[in-house]
Design an enzyme around this catalytic site. Structure first.
Site, PDB file in Angstrom:
ATOM      1  N   HIS A   1       0.823  -1.209   0.000  1.00 31.04           N
ATOM      2  CA  HIS A   1       0.000   0.000   0.000  1.00 31.04           C
ATOM      3  C   HIS A   1       0.863   1.268   0.000  1.00 31.04           C
ATOM      4  CE1 HIS A   1      -3.920  -2.088   1.571  1.00 31.04           C
ATOM      5  NE2 HIS A   1      -3.355  -2.713   0.553  1.00 31.04           N
TER       6      HIS A   1
ATOM      7  N   GLU B  95       0.753   3.967   1.725  1.00 29.75           N
ATOM      8  CA  GLU B  95       1.150   4.494   3.042  1.00 29.75           C
ATOM      9  C   GLU B  95       2.350   3.719   3.578  1.00 29.75           C
ATOM     10  OE1 GLU B  95      -1.811   3.436   1.958  1.00 29.75           O
ATOM     11  OE2 GLU B  95      -3.434   4.148   3.226  1.00 29.75           O
TER      12      GLU B  95
ATOM     13  N   CYS C 204      -2.122  -0.460   7.390  1.00 25.05           N
ATOM     14  CA  CYS C 204      -1.351   0.784   7.258  1.00 25.05           C
ATOM     15  C   CYS C 204      -1.539   1.648   8.496  1.00 25.05           C
ATOM     16  CB  CYS C 204      -1.765   1.541   6.004  1.00 25.05           C
ATOM     17  SG  CYS C 204      -1.246   0.693   4.497  1.00 25.05           S
TER      18      CYS C 204
ATOM     19  N   CYS D 183      -6.090   1.586   5.392  1.00 22.45           N
ATOM     20  CA  CYS D 183      -6.620   0.327   5.914  1.00 22.45           C
ATOM     21  C   CYS D 183      -6.024   0.091   7.304  1.00 22.45           C
ATOM     22  CB  CYS D 183      -6.268  -0.818   4.967  1.00 22.45           C
ATOM     23  SG  CYS D 183      -4.530  -1.298   5.055  1.00 22.45           S
TER      24      CYS D 183
HETATM   25  N1  LIG Z   1      -5.397   3.049   1.944  1.00 19.71           N
HETATM   26  C1  LIG Z   1      -5.092   2.240   0.909  1.00 19.71           C
HETATM   27  C2  LIG Z   1      -6.001   1.310   0.453  1.00 19.71           C
HETATM   28  C3  LIG Z   1      -5.672   0.538  -0.621  1.00 19.71           C
HETATM   29  N2  LIG Z   1      -4.486   0.676  -1.207  1.00 19.71           N
HETATM   30  C4  LIG Z   1      -4.178  -0.073  -2.419  1.00 19.71           C
HETATM   31  C5  LIG Z   1      -4.250  -1.554  -2.426  1.00 19.71           C
HETATM   32  C6  LIG Z   1      -4.715  -1.856  -3.828  1.00 19.71           C
HETATM   33  O1  LIG Z   1      -3.643  -1.753  -4.744  1.00 19.71           O
HETATM   34  C7  LIG Z   1      -5.677  -0.719  -4.092  1.00 19.71           C
HETATM   35  C8  LIG Z   1      -7.099  -1.011  -3.667  1.00 19.71           C
HETATM   36  O2  LIG Z   1      -7.705  -1.745  -4.684  1.00 19.71           O
HETATM   37  P1  LIG Z   1      -9.287  -1.860  -4.833  1.00 19.71           P
HETATM   38  O3  LIG Z   1      -9.745  -2.817  -3.784  1.00 19.71           O
HETATM   39  O4  LIG Z   1      -9.873  -0.482  -4.639  1.00 19.71           O
HETATM   40  O5  LIG Z   1      -9.481  -2.371  -6.227  1.00 19.71           O
HETATM   41  O6  LIG Z   1      -5.163   0.352  -3.350  1.00 19.71           O
HETATM   42  C9  LIG Z   1      -3.583   1.602  -0.755  1.00 19.71           C
HETATM   43  O7  LIG Z   1      -2.489   1.780  -1.320  1.00 19.71           O
HETATM   44  N3  LIG Z   1      -3.904   2.353   0.320  1.00 19.71           N
HETATM   45 ZN   LIG Z   2      -3.184  -0.164   3.710  1.00 21.33          ZN
END
Ligand SMILES: Nc1ccn([C@H]2C[C@H](O)[C@@H](COP(=O)(O)O)O2)c(=O)n1
Ligand SMILES: [Zn+2]
Length: 159
Positions: free
Chosen positions: A77, A79, A106, A103
């Site tokens: 992610h 973060e 993170c 999430c």
């Molecule tokens: N706070 C976050 C939440 C999610 N991510 C990343 C992880 C995945 O690459 C994407 C989420 O995918 P989705 O379920 O929306 O198709 O984003 C993050 O970097 N930071």
């Molecule tokens: Zn995360």
């Protein structure tokens, strides 16, 4: 007289988080993060992507399917990348600009690294357990979080 229409710190750092997100190969959610010191110096940047050495072209980017064939098992992610991209910086007291609310995994890393404030853009997963757990931990540990207030200013990169 000085120029009046300069961008605010929030616009500046969220803009950089958005620009970082544009490096992401994720076809559904591109997320960027920017960590800033109390003196408004950029300490680190990150975006969601596969771990170093995992070839983007060989990794799955699917959202559905059996666990091992989805991106969720592998992607790092934004973060966490921003935190890990800054091994020599003391992040205590800093703030993080992120284009998507963190999430729970993170959130743990944010808390453990001493980041004290979070400014987020999208909260599209607000009602998921991951977001609820993040808010619970932020509330308990005194990490402040607030939604970025859009100014309506359009910033165009035409290069
Ligand atoms: N706070 C976050 C939440 C999610 N991510 C990343 C992880 C995945 O690459 C994407 C989420 O995918 P989705 O379920 O929306 O198709 O984003 C993050 O970097 N930071
Ligand atoms: Zn995360």
């Amino acid at each position: 007289m000085k120029r009046q229409d300069y961008i605010s710190w929030d616009e500046y750092f969220m803009g950089i988080a958005l620009l970082s997100a544009m490096r992401s190969k994720d076809n559904n959610s591109q997320v960027g993060a920017c960590i800033v010191s109390p003196e408004n110096k950029i300490l680190s940047l990150g975006y969601n992507g596969m771990p170093i050495g995992c070839n983007d072209d060989d990794m799955p980017w699917e959202r559905e399917g059996s666990d091992l064939d989805t991106k969720y098992m592998y992607v790092c992610h934004s973060e966490l990348n921003a935190i890990l991209n800054s091994p020599n910086h003391d992040l205590r007291g800093s703030r993080m600009y992120v284009t998507l609310f963190p999430c729970n995994e993170c959130a743990k890393a944010i808390i453990q690294s001493g980041i004290k404030e979070l400014i987020y853009l999208s909260d599209k997963y607000h009602d998921t357990h991951a977001s609820i757990a993040s808010r619970r931990m932020f509330n308990m540990t005194g990490v402040k979080y607030r939604a970025y207030q859009p100014t309506g200013r359009e910033i165009k990169l035409d290069v």
